[in-house]
Design a protein around this motif. Structure first.
Motif, PDB file in Angstrom:
ATOM      1  N   ILE A  38       8.076 -59.106  25.645  1.00 29.64           N
ATOM      2  CA  ILE A  38       8.578 -60.135  26.561  1.00 29.64           C
ATOM      3  C   ILE A  38       9.293 -61.242  25.774  1.00 29.64           C
ATOM      4  O   ILE A  38      10.352 -61.709  26.182  1.00 29.64           O
ATOM      5  CB  ILE A  38       7.435 -60.691  27.425  1.00 29.64           C
ATOM      6  N   GLU A  39       8.727 -61.637  24.636  1.00 33.51           N
ATOM      7  CA  GLU A  39       9.366 -62.680  23.823  1.00 33.51           C
ATOM      8  C   GLU A  39      10.708 -62.218  23.274  1.00 33.51           C
ATOM      9  O   GLU A  39      11.687 -62.949  23.295  1.00 33.51           O
ATOM     10  CB  GLU A  39       8.444 -63.075  22.666  1.00 33.51           C
ATOM     11  N   ILE A  40      10.761 -60.978  22.792  1.00 28.18           N
ATOM     12  CA  ILE A  40      11.999 -60.453  22.197  1.00 28.18           C
ATOM     13  C   ILE A  40      13.075 -60.226  23.259  1.00 28.18           C
ATOM     14  O   ILE A  40      14.227 -60.605  23.087  1.00 28.18           O
ATOM     15  CB  ILE A  40      11.716 -59.135  21.431  1.00 28.18           C
ATOM     16  N   LYS A  49      18.594 -57.346  36.741  1.00 33.72           N
ATOM     17  CA  LYS A  49      17.914 -56.929  37.965  1.00 33.72           C
ATOM     18  C   LYS A  49      16.836 -55.880  37.699  1.00 33.72           C
ATOM     19  O   LYS A  49      16.393 -55.217  38.610  1.00 33.72           O
ATOM     20  CB  LYS A  49      18.935 -56.378  38.976  1.00 33.72           C
ATOM     21  N   ASN A  50      16.403 -55.715  36.437  1.00 30.88           N
ATOM     22  CA  ASN A  50      15.308 -54.784  36.183  1.00 30.88           C
ATOM     23  C   ASN A  50      13.983 -55.483  36.468  1.00 30.88           C
ATOM     24  O   ASN A  50      13.933 -56.687  36.707  1.00 30.88           O
ATOM     25  CB  ASN A  50      15.370 -54.206  34.759  1.00 30.88           C
ATOM     26  N   LEU A  51      12.897 -54.729  36.447  1.00 34.65           N
ATOM     27  CA  LEU A  51      11.598 -55.264  36.846  1.00 34.65           C
ATOM     28  C   LEU A  51      11.160 -56.425  35.965  1.00 34.65           C
ATOM     29  O   LEU A  51      10.710 -57.465  36.462  1.00 34.65           O
ATOM     30  CB  LEU A  51      10.551 -54.151  36.830  1.00 34.65           C
ATOM     31  N   LEU A  52      11.292 -56.274  34.656  1.00 38.40           N
ATOM     32  CA  LEU A  52      10.895 -57.352  33.756  1.00 38.40           C
ATOM     33  C   LEU A  52      11.737 -58.601  33.998  1.00 38.40           C
ATOM     34  O   LEU A  52      11.212 -59.715  34.038  1.00 38.40           O
ATOM     35  CB  LEU A  52      11.019 -56.908  32.289  1.00 38.40           C
ATOM     36  N   GLY A  53      13.034 -58.421  34.204  1.00 37.88           N
ATOM     37  CA  GLY A  53      13.904 -59.557  34.481  1.00 37.88           C
ATOM     38  C   GLY A  53      13.516 -60.293  35.755  1.00 37.88           C
ATOM     39  O   GLY A  53      13.509 -61.522  35.811  1.00 37.88           O
ATOM     40  N   LEU A  54      13.176 -59.543  36.796  1.00 40.83           N
ATOM     41  CA  LEU A  54      12.761 -60.164  38.055  1.00 40.83           C
ATOM     42  C   LEU A  54      11.457 -60.931  37.894  1.00 40.83           C
ATOM     43  O   LEU A  54      11.299 -62.035  38.424  1.00 40.83           O
ATOM     44  CB  LEU A  54      12.629 -59.101  39.146  1.00 40.83           C
ATOM     45  N   MET A  55      10.513 -60.358  37.150  1.00 42.98           N
ATOM     46  CA  MET A  55       9.245 -61.062  36.941  1.00 42.98           C
ATOM     47  C   MET A  55       9.439 -62.308  36.082  1.00 42.98           C
ATOM     48  O   MET A  55       8.826 -63.344  36.337  1.00 42.98           O
ATOM     49  CB  MET A  55       8.209 -60.125  36.313  1.00 42.98           C
ATOM     50  N   MET A  67       4.919 -66.895  38.582  1.00 44.51           N
ATOM     51  CA  MET A  67       4.100 -65.961  37.808  1.00 44.51           C
ATOM     52  C   MET A  67       3.932 -66.484  36.391  1.00 44.51           C
ATOM     53  O   MET A  67       4.905 -66.865  35.747  1.00 44.51           O
ATOM     54  CB  MET A  67       4.758 -64.581  37.743  1.00 44.51           C
ATOM     55  N   GLY A  68       2.709 -66.463  35.910  1.00 43.88           N
ATOM     56  CA  GLY A  68       2.441 -66.823  34.528  1.00 43.88           C
ATOM     57  C   GLY A  68       2.641 -65.623  33.621  1.00 43.88           C
ATOM     58  O   GLY A  68       2.738 -64.476  34.077  1.00 43.88           O
ATOM     59  N   ILE A  69       2.674 -65.873  32.313  1.00 44.08           N
ATOM     60  CA  ILE A  69       2.911 -64.794  31.351  1.00 44.08           C
ATOM     61  C   ILE A  69       1.784 -63.756  31.409  1.00 44.08           C
ATOM     62  O   ILE A  69       2.022 -62.560  31.278  1.00 44.08           O
ATOM     63  CB  ILE A  69       3.108 -65.347  29.920  1.00 44.08           C
ATOM     64  N   GLU A  70       0.549 -64.193  31.639  1.00 42.50           N
ATOM     65  CA  GLU A  70      -0.571 -63.262  31.723  1.00 42.50           C
ATOM     66  C   GLU A  70      -0.450 -62.368  32.963  1.00 42.50           C
ATOM     67  O   GLU A  70      -0.778 -61.180  32.900  1.00 42.50           O
ATOM     68  CB  GLU A  70      -1.906 -64.006  31.732  1.00 42.50           C
ATOM     69  N   GLU A  71       0.030 -62.921  34.064  1.00 46.67           N
ATOM     70  CA  GLU A  71       0.247 -62.107  35.267  1.00 46.67           C
ATOM     71  C   GLU A  71       1.357 -61.082  35.035  1.00 46.67           C
ATOM     72  O   GLU A  71       1.255 -59.941  35.485  1.00 46.67           O
ATOM     73  CB  GLU A  71       0.608 -62.995  36.459  1.00 46.67           C
ATOM     74  N   ILE A  72       2.401 -61.482  34.327  1.00 44.17           N
ATOM     75  CA  ILE A  72       3.495 -60.556  34.016  1.00 44.17           C
ATOM     76  C   ILE A  72       2.982 -59.417  33.139  1.00 44.17           C
ATOM     77  O   ILE A  72       3.292 -58.244  33.370  1.00 44.17           O
ATOM     78  CB  ILE A  72       4.675 -61.296  33.346  1.00 44.17           C
ATOM     79  N   LYS A  77       1.347 -53.710  32.594  1.00 44.70           N
ATOM     80  CA  LYS A  77       0.323 -52.700  32.323  1.00 44.70           C
ATOM     81  C   LYS A  77       0.125 -51.798  33.538  1.00 44.70           C
ATOM     82  O   LYS A  77       0.048 -50.578  33.414  1.00 44.70           O
ATOM     83  CB  LYS A  77      -1.011 -53.374  31.969  1.00 44.70           C
ATOM     84  N   THR A  78       0.056 -52.397  34.711  1.00 44.56           N
ATOM     85  CA  THR A  78      -0.150 -51.615  35.932  1.00 44.56           C
ATOM     86  C   THR A  78       0.994 -50.641  36.147  1.00 44.56           C
ATOM     87  O   THR A  78       0.774 -49.451  36.394  1.00 44.56           O
ATOM     88  CB  THR A  78      -0.277 -52.548  37.154  1.00 44.56           C
ATOM     89  N   PHE A  79       2.233 -51.116  36.042  1.00 42.32           N
ATOM     90  CA  PHE A  79       3.377 -50.239  36.279  1.00 42.32           C
ATOM     91  C   PHE A  79       3.457 -49.127  35.244  1.00 42.32           C
ATOM     92  O   PHE A  79       3.729 -47.978  35.579  1.00 42.32           O
ATOM     93  CB  PHE A  79       4.689 -51.035  36.289  1.00 42.32           C
ATOM     94  N   TYR A  80       3.204 -49.447  33.987  1.00 38.74           N
ATOM     95  CA  TYR A  80       3.317 -48.426  32.949  1.00 38.74           C
ATOM     96  C   TYR A  80       2.227 -47.369  33.080  1.00 38.74           C
ATOM     97  O   TYR A  80       2.510 -46.174  33.171  1.00 38.74           O
ATOM     98  CB  TYR A  80       3.284 -49.039  31.552  1.00 38.74           C
TER      99      TYR A  80
END
Length: 171
Positions: A38-40, A49-55, A67-72, A77-80
């Motif tokens: 996430i940092e990189i 518009k990908n999932l990480l970008g939206l979160m 959303m906090g970083i821990e929720e992201i 983890k859930t999606f993967y």
């Protein structure tokens, strides 16, 4: 999966058994890897518009749904893990069912040849044309659903229509 196959005793996950230490170590390693990812990639993905970008975009808003970083990290983890396991199960059962029912295997095979050609693989453009393959996958999901249950925890009070859902199981 191991945790789902064992009896649940309240607080047992905090007992420093070999399996609990290993589970905790793996969890920390996964969380650390996702935090680095996430940092990189965070700045590059933020406007995509990908999932990480939206979160990540949701983490920048100033409303109650921030959303906090821990929720992201938890959502990643859930999606993967859920996605990998469920997809593998679907493909395994579909392969078995097609092996058991040669007539449907021939129909699906013929449809792929007709839509994609003899030497090409299905792609995003022609997937919607594969009606028999779609039927086989949906029937596989009906017969062998990959996710029997998903356990969710409400982190803040939510109102869905006329239904009030309290945070953390409060009554």
């Amino acid at each position: 999966l191991l945790a789902m196959r064992t009896f649940y005793f309240p607080g047992f996950r905090f007992v420093p058994t070999k399996k609990n230490r290993r589970r905790h170590s793996l969890n920390q390693e996964i969380r650390s890897s996702l935090r680095k990812l996430i940092e990189i990639n965070g700045r590059k993905c933020e406007d995509s518009k990908n999932l990480l970008g939206l979160m990540l975009s949701a983490s920048k808003t100033d409303n109650e749904f921030k959303m906090g970083i821990e929720e992201i990290i938890d959502e990643c983890k859930t999606f993967y893990f859920a996605g990998k396991e469920t997809t593998a199960n679907l493909l395994t059962w579909a392969t078995l069912l097609l092996a058991l029912h040669k007539e449907w295997q021939d129909k699906a095979h013929g449809e792929v040849y007709q839509v994609c050609g003899k030497h090409k693989h299905p792609n995003a453009e022609n997937l919607s044309s594969l009606k028999i393959v779609n039927m086989v996958l949906k029937e596989t999901l009906r017969l062998y659903p990959p996710a029997l249950f998903i356990n969710r925890t409400v982190t803040r009070d939510v109102k869905l229509g006329k239904l009030d859902i309290p945070a953390d199981g409060k009554s």
